[in-house]
Motif scaffolding. Structure first.
Motif, PDB file in Angstrom:
ATOM      1  N   SER A 274       0.792  -1.230   0.000  1.00 33.04           N
ATOM      2  CA  SER A 274       0.000   0.000   0.000  1.00 33.04           C
ATOM      3  C   SER A 274       0.826   1.282   0.000  1.00 33.04           C
ATOM      4  O   SER A 274       0.281   2.368  -0.148  1.00 33.04           O
ATOM      5  N   VAL A 275       2.143   1.187   0.183  1.00 33.21           N
ATOM      6  CA  VAL A 275       2.937   2.411   0.327  1.00 33.21           C
ATOM      7  C   VAL A 275       4.042   2.551  -0.729  1.00 33.21           C
ATOM      8  O   VAL A 275       4.285   3.641  -1.237  1.00 33.21           O
ATOM      9  N   ALA A 276       4.699   1.448  -1.069  1.00 33.40           N
ATOM     10  CA  ALA A 276       5.877   1.494  -1.949  1.00 33.40           C
ATOM     11  C   ALA A 276       5.528   2.096  -3.315  1.00 33.40           C
ATOM     12  O   ALA A 276       4.388   2.027  -3.763  1.00 33.40           O
ATOM     13  N   SER A 277       6.527   2.709  -3.940  1.00 33.17           N
ATOM     14  CA  SER A 277       6.315   3.202  -5.304  1.00 33.17           C
ATOM     15  C   SER A 277       7.494   2.774  -6.186  1.00 33.17           C
ATOM     16  O   SER A 277       8.567   2.429  -5.681  1.00 33.17           O
ATOM     17  N   ILE A 278       7.285   2.796  -7.493  1.00 30.57           N
ATOM     18  CA  ILE A 278       8.341   2.420  -8.429  1.00 30.57           C
ATOM     19  C   ILE A 278       8.423   3.477  -9.530  1.00 30.57           C
ATOM     20  O   ILE A 278       7.479   4.250  -9.721  1.00 30.57           O
ATOM     21  N   VAL A 301      -1.692  -3.128  -9.536  1.00 29.06           N
ATOM     22  CA  VAL A 301      -1.067  -1.817  -9.780  1.00 29.06           C
ATOM     23  C   VAL A 301      -1.964  -0.797  -9.066  1.00 29.06           C
ATOM     24  O   VAL A 301      -3.019  -0.414  -9.569  1.00 29.06           O
ATOM     25  N   ARG A 302      -1.536  -0.455  -7.881  1.00 27.84           N
ATOM     26  CA  ARG A 302      -2.296   0.493  -7.055  1.00 27.84           C
ATOM     27  C   ARG A 302      -2.206   1.890  -7.680  1.00 27.84           C
ATOM     28  O   ARG A 302      -1.110   2.287  -8.103  1.00 27.84           O
ATOM     29  N   PRO A 303      -3.299   2.648  -7.780  1.00 25.31           N
ATOM     30  CA  PRO A 303      -3.146   4.021  -8.278  1.00 25.31           C
ATOM     31  C   PRO A 303      -2.129   4.749  -7.391  1.00 25.31           C
ATOM     32  O   PRO A 303      -2.228   4.695  -6.171  1.00 25.31           O
ATOM     33  N   GLY A 304      -1.134   5.377  -8.004  1.00 25.63           N
ATOM     34  CA  GLY A 304      -0.090   6.036  -7.217  1.00 25.63           C
ATOM     35  C   GLY A 304       1.175   5.186  -7.094  1.00 25.63           C
ATOM     36  O   GLY A 304       2.209   5.646  -6.626  1.00 25.63           O
ATOM     37  N   LEU A 305       1.117   3.928  -7.531  1.00 24.25           N
ATOM     38  CA  LEU A 305       2.302   3.059  -7.434  1.00 24.25           C
ATOM     39  C   LEU A 305       3.452   3.580  -8.293  1.00 24.25           C
ATOM     40  O   LEU A 305       4.609   3.566  -7.888  1.00 24.25           O
TER      41      LEU A 305
END
Ligand code: UDP
Length: 461
Positions: A274-278, A301-305
């Motif tokens: 829920s927090v990590a981004s790439i 693919v979480r919106p904001g990922l």
């Protein structure tokens, strides 16, 4: 459901998905053992009381914004610990003199809500903490003063591959750091939550003895408070009860029908929590690595990922259509159901503790891609201590991704050994919750401990 104990417990989670899930699972476990539950939650990521009609809820106004959360996780946690002090005092003032409800036995606070220690002490309210992460990473957090003194921290680029000989099998690059220009701020946060944990009356862990016995004994030597490893929490209940109601984003159930059409152990499940981004580049390497592996995949693919992008608009035109049903992308998934599904063959994860433990419970081997903090330690333990996964290191590249997926999914000596070990842990995770199992016994000790605090509360108030 056990008989009513005539006592109320106050529980306060950190308002992030990976902390809310285990705290609400713990609340359910305690409730079904006869305790009344009041959840104190922040207005940020506020919880929906109608999902839990058997609990009481009390909302404190923290004044945190989504913007503050998105711009720096470190500052968010520090600010939250400052801004919640006054509203929490007011909340305790009200709850503790509410004679219409059962007497309060204690507060159970997320370790990261360290501000609660001093407030609880002032109210003479006993405080127990819940650590939602593993013990292995907490050992590393507790060693921060030593790691700084020895020069391991701050991390020097030239020493990334060196071993931290005092914390095997961690290397310098596995230390639970976060990307920040203000490392001192981060060290202070860690010291705060470690010290306020030491000052508490016990730690509840979402883990089990067979998995983390050596980390538990290391920590028990340093902390003079009782430890209660009573996990895996979500396995105390049937799956449907365990997570969907505490999910902040709605879970796309359609992927289960898609999974139903796949052969056992054929699908790669991919989620980075829920927090990590790439970065955009990493996203495309992952996409092509998955496609080229030739295995079906289910990808959250979480919106904001993806940094700087809304969702999957970066994928080339026709990407999804060309997969002809071999890939399925969702915004948020019913992860517990997915991991328990027979079609799942491996889990490509960022190694948040919940994801790691959920995978272990289903005997699903992991591809590890940790991003920050405890994920780095968890990934090292998965790949080098429990040896139930392979870590993708030193950058995302489609060829490497493809080879790693194949190694874990295909019939080969290393893959087979990893899968066998994963099944062994699945069995241990089940046995520990049975009567006489380590987590079951530890839970009985926790209940006895909470009941022993009762006298103290009433004498003091
Ligand atoms: N999760 C979920 N659906 C998803 C992805 C994650 O329900 O599509 C849940 C997952 O089961 C876990 C939590 O979200 O309980 C994520 O916690 P974790 O500690 O793994 O990672 P974090 O989000 O804290 O980085």
């Amino acid at each position: 459901m056990k008989e009513n104990k005539g006592l109320r417990l106050l529980l306060i989670p950190l308002p992030l998905q990976g902390h809310i899930n285990p705290m609400l699972q713990l609340a359910q476990i305690l409730h079904s053992n006869g305790f009344s539950i009041t959840i104190i939650h922040t207005s940020f990521n506020s919880l929906n009381p109608s999902n839990y009609p058997h609990f009481n809820f009390y909302c404190i106004q923290d004044g945190m914004s989504q913007n503050e959360y998105s711009s720096s996780l470190l500052n968010f946690v520090i600010e939250l610990n400052t801004r919640c002090v006054d509203p929490f005092k007011e909340c305790l003032g009200k709850l503790m003199c509410d004679v219409s409800k059962e007497p309060i036995a204690c507060l159970i606070s997320d370790v990261m809500c360290y501000f609660t220690q001093d407030v609880a002490t002032n109210f003479q309210l006993p405080r127990i903490v819940l650590r939602t992460g593993g013990v292995c990473s907490f050992v590393a957090f507790a060693a921060f003063p030593f790691l700084i003194e020895k020069g391991y921290l701050p991390i020097q680029e030239s020493k990334l591959e060196e071993e931290v000989t005092e914390l095997p099998p961690l290397r310098v690059k596995d230390l639970p750091m976060i990307n920040t220009k203000e490392p001192e701020k981060y060290y202070e946060l860690i010291c705060n939550f470690v010290n306020k944990t030491k000052a508490s009356l016990g730690v509840i862990w979402n883990t089990f003895e067979d998995l983390e016995s050596s980390s538990l004994s290391t920590l028990s030597q340093q902390f003079s408070i009782p430890m209660f490893p009573i996990g895996p929490f979500h396995k105390h209940f049937p799956i449907n009860n365990a997570s969907s109601s505490s999910s902040l984003i709605s879970q796309d159930q359609n992927c289960i029908s898609w999974l139903n059409n796949h052969k056992p152990k054929s699908v790669v499940y991919v989620s980075f929590g829920s927090v990590a981004s790439i970065t955009a580049k990493e996203f495309l390497e992952i996409a092509w690595g998955l496609v080229n592996s030739n295995y079906p995949f289910l990808w959250v693919v979480r919106p904001g990922l993806i940094l700087g992008h809304e969702w999957i608009e970066l994928l080339p035109n026709g990407f999804i259509e060309n997969l002809e049903g071999r890939g399925y992308i969702v915004k948020w998934a019913p992860q517990l159901e997915i991991l328990a599904h027979q079609a799942i063959g491996s889990f490509w994860t960022h190694n948040g503790w919940n994801s790691t433990l959920e995978s272990i419970c289903e005997g699903v081997p992991m591809i590890c891609m940790p991003c920050f903090t405890d994920q780095l330690v968890n990934a090292r333990y998965v790949s080098h201590v429990w040896r139930i996964g392979l870590q993708l290191e030193n950058g995302m590249e489609r060829g490497k991704i493809e080879r790693t997926i194949r190694k874990l999914m295909e019939d080969n000596i290393e893959g087979n050994e990893i899968r066998d070990r994963a099944l062994k842990f699945k069995e241990e995770a089940k046995v520990c919750l049975e009567q006489g199992g380590s987590s079951c016994s530890s839970f009985e000790k926790l209940v006895a401990h909470i009941l022993s605090l009762k006298t103290f509360t009433f004498e003091a108030s």
